[in-house]
Design a protein around this motif. Sequence first.
Motif, PDB file in Angstrom:
ATOM      1  N   GLU A 158     -44.699  21.903 -53.722  1.00  0.00           N
ATOM      2  CA  GLU A 158     -43.997  22.544 -52.662  1.00  0.00           C
ATOM      3  C   GLU A 158     -43.652  21.426 -51.539  1.00  0.00           C
ATOM      4  OE1 GLU A 158     -43.648  26.479 -49.826  1.00  0.00           O
ATOM      5  OE2 GLU A 158     -45.257  25.767 -50.671  1.00  0.00           O
ATOM      6  N   ASP A 159     -42.489  21.079 -51.112  1.00  0.00           N
ATOM      7  CA  ASP A 159     -42.090  20.284 -50.209  1.00  0.00           C
ATOM      8  C   ASP A 159     -41.632  21.215 -48.918  1.00  0.00           C
ATOM      9  OD1 ASP A 159     -41.388  17.872 -48.983  1.00  0.00           O
ATOM     10  OD2 ASP A 159     -39.400  17.627 -49.643  1.00  0.00           O
ATOM     11  N   THR A 160     -42.487  21.211 -47.905  1.00  0.00           N
ATOM     12  CA  THR A 160     -42.084  21.979 -46.661  1.00  0.00           C
ATOM     13  C   THR A 160     -41.621  21.265 -45.711  1.00  0.00           C
ATOM     14  OG1 THR A 160     -44.193  21.574 -45.772  1.00  0.00           O
ATOM     15  CG2 THR A 160     -44.315  23.575 -47.372  1.00  0.00           C
ATOM     16  N   TYR A 161     -41.188  21.891 -44.669  1.00  0.00           N
ATOM     17  CA  TYR A 161     -40.495  21.364 -43.614  1.00  0.00           C
ATOM     18  C   TYR A 161     -41.578  20.612 -42.681  1.00  0.00           C
ATOM     19  CZ  TYR A 161     -36.221  23.887 -43.854  1.00  0.00           C
ATOM     20  OH  TYR A 161     -34.738  23.988 -44.279  1.00  0.00           O
ATOM     21  N   ARG A 162     -42.861  20.981 -43.034  1.00  0.00           N
ATOM     22  CA  ARG A 162     -43.852  20.162 -42.411  1.00  0.00           C
ATOM     23  C   ARG A 162     -43.905  18.873 -43.141  1.00  0.00           C
ATOM     24  NH1 ARG A 162     -48.818  19.487 -40.069  1.00  0.00           N
ATOM     25  NH2 ARG A 162     -50.212  18.801 -41.586  1.00  0.00           N
ATOM     26  N   HIS A 163     -44.120  18.768 -44.302  1.00  0.00           N
ATOM     27  CA  HIS A 163     -43.890  17.788 -45.157  1.00  0.00           C
ATOM     28  C   HIS A 163     -42.731  16.596 -44.651  1.00  0.00           C
ATOM     29  CE1 HIS A 163     -46.369  20.111 -48.010  1.00  0.00           C
ATOM     30  NE2 HIS A 163     -47.156  18.823 -47.843  1.00  0.00           N
ATOM     31  N   LYS A 164     -41.601  17.233 -44.619  1.00  0.00           N
ATOM     32  CA  LYS A 164     -40.373  16.488 -44.341  1.00  0.00           C
ATOM     33  C   LYS A 164     -40.288  15.967 -42.984  1.00  0.00           C
ATOM     34  CE  LYS A 164     -37.057  18.705 -47.234  1.00  0.00           C
ATOM     35  NZ  LYS A 164     -37.498  20.194 -47.681  1.00  0.00           N
ATOM     36  N   GLY A 165     -41.040  16.593 -41.921  1.00  0.00           N
ATOM     37  CA  GLY A 165     -41.121  16.109 -40.696  1.00  0.00           C
ATOM     38  C   GLY A 165     -42.330  14.933 -40.700  1.00  0.00           C
ATOM     39  N   LEU A 166     -43.358  15.054 -41.482  1.00  0.00           N
ATOM     40  CA  LEU A 166     -44.318  14.107 -41.276  1.00  0.00           C
ATOM     41  C   LEU A 166     -43.494  12.814 -41.953  1.00  0.00           C
ATOM     42  CD1 LEU A 166     -47.323  15.690 -42.590  1.00  0.00           C
ATOM     43  CD2 LEU A 166     -47.207  14.799 -40.419  1.00  0.00           C
ATOM     44  N   ARG A 167     -42.834  13.223 -43.036  1.00  0.00           N
ATOM     45  CA  ARG A 167     -42.263  11.877 -43.464  1.00  0.00           C
ATOM     46  C   ARG A 167     -41.156  11.109 -42.653  1.00  0.00           C
ATOM     47  NH1 ARG A 167     -41.462  14.924 -48.069  1.00  0.00           N
ATOM     48  NH2 ARG A 167     -39.204  15.059 -48.152  1.00  0.00           N
ATOM     49  N   LYS A 168     -40.492  12.161 -42.028  1.00  0.00           N
ATOM     50  CA  LYS A 168     -39.695  11.230 -41.109  1.00  0.00           C
ATOM     51  C   LYS A 168     -40.297  10.237 -40.018  1.00  0.00           C
ATOM     52  CE  LYS A 168     -35.384  11.632 -38.664  1.00  0.00           C
ATOM     53  NZ  LYS A 168     -35.459  10.155 -38.648  1.00  0.00           N
ATOM     54  N   LYS A 169     -41.522  10.857 -39.571  1.00  0.00           N
ATOM     55  CA  LYS A 169     -42.453  10.247 -38.687  1.00  0.00           C
ATOM     56  C   LYS A 169     -42.832   8.776 -39.103  1.00  0.00           C
ATOM     57  CE  LYS A 169     -44.280  13.528 -35.454  1.00  0.00           C
ATOM     58  NZ  LYS A 169     -45.446  14.635 -35.388  1.00  0.00           N
ATOM     59  N   LEU A 170     -43.199   8.851 -40.670  1.00  0.00           N
ATOM     60  CA  LEU A 170     -43.700   7.896 -41.516  1.00  0.00           C
ATOM     61  C   LEU A 170     -42.575   6.940 -41.501  1.00  0.00           C
ATOM     62  CD1 LEU A 170     -45.606   6.545 -43.347  1.00  0.00           C
ATOM     63  CD2 LEU A 170     -44.425   7.618 -45.249  1.00  0.00           C
ATOM     64  N   VAL A 171     -41.413   7.069 -41.550  1.00  0.00           N
ATOM     65  CA  VAL A 171     -40.206   6.242 -41.560  1.00  0.00           C
ATOM     66  C   VAL A 171     -40.110   5.524 -40.190  1.00  0.00           C
ATOM     67  CG1 VAL A 171     -37.655   6.593 -41.939  1.00  0.00           C
ATOM     68  CG2 VAL A 171     -38.852   7.433 -43.463  1.00  0.00           C
ATOM     69  N   ASP A 172     -40.010   6.230 -39.423  1.00  0.00           N
ATOM     70  CA  ASP A 172     -40.266   5.664 -38.020  1.00  0.00           C
ATOM     71  C   ASP A 172     -41.360   4.562 -37.868  1.00  0.00           C
ATOM     72  OD1 ASP A 172     -37.892   7.360 -37.277  1.00  0.00           O
ATOM     73  OD2 ASP A 172     -39.104   8.705 -36.049  1.00  0.00           O
ATOM     74  N   LEU A 173     -42.418   5.019 -38.333  1.00  0.00           N
ATOM     75  CA  LEU A 173     -43.440   3.972 -38.117  1.00  0.00           C
ATOM     76  C   LEU A 173     -43.368   2.624 -39.023  1.00  0.00           C
ATOM     77  CD1 LEU A 173     -46.539   3.426 -37.320  1.00  0.00           C
ATOM     78  CD2 LEU A 173     -47.317   4.472 -39.202  1.00  0.00           C
ATOM     79  N   ILE A 174     -42.868   2.759 -40.194  1.00  0.00           N
ATOM     80  CA  ILE A 174     -42.736   1.735 -41.033  1.00  0.00           C
ATOM     81  C   ILE A 174     -41.407   0.921 -40.458  1.00  0.00           C
ATOM     82  CG2 ILE A 174     -41.545   1.194 -43.257  1.00  0.00           C
ATOM     83  CD1 ILE A 174     -42.921   3.366 -44.287  1.00  0.00           C
ATOM     84  N   LYS A 175     -40.522   1.586 -39.734  1.00  0.00           N
ATOM     85  CA  LYS A 175     -39.174   0.811 -39.168  1.00  0.00           C
ATOM     86  C   LYS A 175     -39.802   0.017 -38.062  1.00  0.00           C
ATOM     87  CE  LYS A 175     -35.056   3.332 -38.659  1.00  0.00           C
ATOM     88  NZ  LYS A 175     -34.183   4.248 -37.806  1.00  0.00           N
ATOM     89  N   SER A 176     -40.876   0.709 -37.229  1.00  0.00           N
ATOM     90  CA  SER A 176     -41.513   0.016 -35.931  1.00  0.00           C
ATOM     91  C   SER A 176     -42.231  -1.103 -36.535  1.00  0.00           C
ATOM     92  CB  SER A 176     -42.193   0.608 -35.100  1.00  0.00           C
ATOM     93  OG  SER A 176     -43.389   1.304 -36.018  1.00  0.00           O
ATOM     94  N   LYS A 177     -42.692  -1.264 -37.579  1.00  0.00           N
ATOM     95  CA  LYS A 177     -43.385  -2.450 -38.301  1.00  0.00           C
ATOM     96  C   LYS A 177     -42.504  -3.535 -38.921  1.00  0.00           C
ATOM     97  CE  LYS A 177     -47.946  -0.145 -39.502  1.00  0.00           C
ATOM     98  NZ  LYS A 177     -48.796   0.366 -40.602  1.00  0.00           N
ATOM     99  N   GLY A 178     -41.386  -3.093 -38.858  1.00  0.00           N
ATOM    100  CA  GLY A 178     -40.155  -4.407 -38.996  1.00  0.00           C
ATOM    101  C   GLY A 178     -39.472  -4.165 -40.360  1.00  0.00           C
ATOM    102  N   ILE A 179     -39.565  -2.897 -41.190  1.00  0.00           N
ATOM    103  CA  ILE A 179     -38.523  -2.716 -42.125  1.00  0.00           C
ATOM    104  C   ILE A 179     -37.076  -2.271 -41.555  1.00  0.00           C
ATOM    105  CG2 ILE A 179     -38.372  -1.531 -44.141  1.00  0.00           C
ATOM    106  CD1 ILE A 179     -40.621  -3.439 -44.379  1.00  0.00           C
TER     107      ILE A 179
END
Length: 218
Positions: free
Chosen positions: A5-26
Amino acid sequence: MRSTEDTYRHKGLRKKLVDLIKSKGITDERVLHAIERIPRHFFLDSAFDEVAYEDKAFPIAEKQTISQPYTVAYQTQLLEVKNFDKVLEIGTGSAYQACVLADMGAQVYTIERQKKLFEANKNFAFLKKYPNIKFFYGDGYEGLPTFAPFDKVLITAAAPEIPKKLVEQLKVGGMMVIPVGTGEIQVMKRFIKLPDGSLQEETYDRFSFVPMLTGKKE
Ligand code: SAH
């Protein structure tokens, strides 16, 4: 047991992960988009549901790992994946990296040497979403001569040296991304195959992968 199950919570965490990876230079938006779309927690045991979106590697079966999201993004960005690129991946593992490539429109050929890991992906329903991934059980050092040449080769285990047969199976102008080294820490390298068959070598950051081993494991 996997979560399905892919919940809104998971989607929110994923968005944060993407922001983190971006901040690391991707910076490759297509890579970031793929990571935002793919439910990483599906690739792990449900015991890891809470932590699946931390930027960490986690254990899967057979003492192997699902790579850290930043590492997946880093290798994928170096590979400069284009729509319809024919990509050979060595080390299917959880199949997460294969899905990132497939989500970006690549035709993915992925090899795993451990039978149990290969078999586990046969029953993994989410993978039906990506008919553009072909799974093989075998020794990645041999590559897939029947399906060669490839536009790109991605190695997701630490190689002691550049596997010769994989260079042969790369198109001229094609790229190989590979962590090279025998110790705990390896150096990420990118090779571009030149018209005379030689390789242009580029050196990137340090990473830590499980070793690329020879032969198959039952
Ligand atoms: N790409 C994976 C990372 C898995 S870790 C993911 O997204 O989860 C590396 C994997 O490479 C392990 O599953 C290991 O069994 C596999 N491997 C190691 N040597 C190999 C070889 N010679 N051929 C194919 N797979 C290999």
